[in-house]
Scaffold this motif. Sequence first.
Motif, PDB file in Angstrom:
ATOM      1  N   HIS A 181      40.788  44.981  60.700  1.00 31.34           N
ATOM      2  CA  HIS A 181      41.553  43.909  61.330  1.00 31.34           C
ATOM      3  C   HIS A 181      41.601  44.161  62.840  1.00 31.34           C
ATOM      4  O   HIS A 181      41.688  45.308  63.280  1.00 31.34           O
ATOM      5  CB  HIS A 181      42.966  43.864  60.748  1.00 31.34           C
ATOM      6  N   PRO A 182      41.573  43.110  63.649  1.00 29.92           N
ATOM      7  CA  PRO A 182      41.575  43.304  65.111  1.00 29.92           C
ATOM      8  C   PRO A 182      42.923  43.702  65.690  1.00 29.92           C
ATOM      9  O   PRO A 182      43.009  44.010  66.888  1.00 29.92           O
ATOM     10  CB  PRO A 182      41.140  41.933  65.645  1.00 29.92           C
ATOM     11  N   ALA A 183      43.986  43.728  64.868  1.00 26.40           N
ATOM     12  CA  ALA A 183      45.343  43.970  65.382  1.00 26.40           C
ATOM     13  C   ALA A 183      45.463  45.207  66.269  1.00 26.40           C
ATOM     14  O   ALA A 183      46.138  45.151  67.310  1.00 26.40           O
ATOM     15  CB  ALA A 183      46.329  44.049  64.216  1.00 26.40           C
TER      16      ALA A 183
ATOM     17  N   VAL B  95      31.770  51.360  60.896  1.00 25.79           N
ATOM     18  CA  VAL B  95      31.653  49.959  60.491  1.00 25.79           C
ATOM     19  C   VAL B  95      32.997  49.243  60.585  1.00 25.79           C
ATOM     20  O   VAL B  95      33.082  48.152  61.173  1.00 25.79           O
ATOM     21  CB  VAL B  95      31.047  49.861  59.076  1.00 25.79           C
ATOM     22  N   PRO B  96      34.098  49.796  60.021  1.00 29.58           N
ATOM     23  CA  PRO B  96      35.383  49.101  60.166  1.00 29.58           C
ATOM     24  C   PRO B  96      35.834  48.970  61.611  1.00 29.58           C
ATOM     25  O   PRO B  96      36.370  47.941  62.023  1.00 29.58           O
ATOM     26  CB  PRO B  96      36.352  49.977  59.366  1.00 29.58           C
ATOM     27  N   GLY B  97      35.609  50.022  62.389  1.00 30.78           N
ATOM     28  CA  GLY B  97      36.017  49.984  63.789  1.00 30.78           C
ATOM     29  C   GLY B  97      35.232  48.961  64.585  1.00 30.78           C
ATOM     30  O   GLY B  97      35.794  48.225  65.412  1.00 30.78           O
ATOM     31  N   LEU B  98      33.937  48.907  64.345  1.00 34.56           N
ATOM     32  CA  LEU B  98      33.093  47.936  65.032  1.00 34.56           C
ATOM     33  C   LEU B  98      33.543  46.522  64.686  1.00 34.56           C
ATOM     34  O   LEU B  98      33.651  45.658  65.561  1.00 34.56           O
ATOM     35  CB  LEU B  98      31.628  48.154  64.633  1.00 34.56           C
ATOM     36  N   ALA B  99      33.835  46.285  63.415  1.00 29.31           N
ATOM     37  CA  ALA B  99      34.288  44.966  62.979  1.00 29.31           C
ATOM     38  C   ALA B  99      35.600  44.585  63.654  1.00 29.31           C
ATOM     39  O   ALA B  99      35.792  43.439  64.069  1.00 29.31           O
ATOM     40  CB  ALA B  99      34.445  44.938  61.465  1.00 29.31           C
ATOM     41  N   ALA B 100      36.509  45.562  63.777  1.00 25.46           N
ATOM     42  CA  ALA B 100      37.798  45.297  64.419  1.00 25.46           C
ATOM     43  C   ALA B 100      37.616  44.928  65.888  1.00 25.46           C
ATOM     44  O   ALA B 100      38.240  43.979  66.386  1.00 25.46           O
ATOM     45  CB  ALA B 100      38.697  46.521  64.291  1.00 25.46           C
TER      46      ALA B 100
ATOM     47  N   GLY C 223      37.558  40.204  70.052  1.00 26.89           N
ATOM     48  CA  GLY C 223      36.994  39.463  71.170  1.00 26.89           C
ATOM     49  C   GLY C 223      36.521  40.331  72.314  1.00 26.89           C
ATOM     50  O   GLY C 223      35.962  39.826  73.296  1.00 26.89           O
ATOM     51  N   ALA C 224      36.738  41.645  72.214  1.00 31.16           N
ATOM     52  CA  ALA C 224      36.284  42.549  73.271  1.00 31.16           C
ATOM     53  C   ALA C 224      34.762  42.661  73.270  1.00 31.16           C
ATOM     54  O   ALA C 224      34.119  42.536  72.223  1.00 31.16           O
ATOM     55  CB  ALA C 224      36.894  43.930  73.071  1.00 31.16           C
TER      56      ALA C 224
END
Length: 225
Positions: A145-147, A170-175, A180-181
């Motif tokens: 999640h991007p939160a 993978v999870p970090g990249l997705a976040a 939007g960064a």
Amino acid sequence: MPAHFPAAVLWDMDGTLVDTEPYWMVAETELITSFGGTWTHEDGLEVVGLGLWDAAVIFQARGVDMTADAIIEWMTDRVLEQVNVAVPWRPGARELLADLKRAEIPTALVTMSVHRMAARIVDAIGFHAFDVIVGGDDVELAKPHPAPYLHAADLLGVDILDCLAIEDSVPGLAAAIASGAVTIGVPLHSPLDPGPNHTLWESLAGVTHAHLASHFAQIRTGASL
């Protein structure tokens, strides 16, 4: 700050700033086998980058008879024991942080490790490297999640669209992408696939704030510095 520079650089920790993933795998194996379960290297790779509470559910399914909070406290203590012996810095990470400080570009550490562990790593850097720390216990929603990234940008008082994020999982990249960064992936233990919304770099060795600024400008304006 020049318009073509990122307003802030947001860093992941485990696997990006420090190669602590092997420390986590040691802790995972010790914990799960102490309850009679099994845990392989491949199993460990499956939880790289996940929020600790999400990982705790997986450990419970492998037989760990502890609450999620107790699992996280035990795991964090065990990893910190190993960190206290040696902090495994990633190539170029501290050098890039020092360069960002000289360039007066704000920074945030955005990790799914708990805040106290992140603070221990930051203390070991040897200078005031980060303006903000966001730990896994500082947000309700974990990566992917991007939160966490959105929260870091809010704390810094900058627009996430003006930020650059560095990740290894993978999870970090997705976040980071979802936030939007402008996102750079530096793979370590988990392979990262190419994609239209991020860039893969082999290493941070030799990277300076000027390299980040040039990449940021190219992504946001289509032109290099």
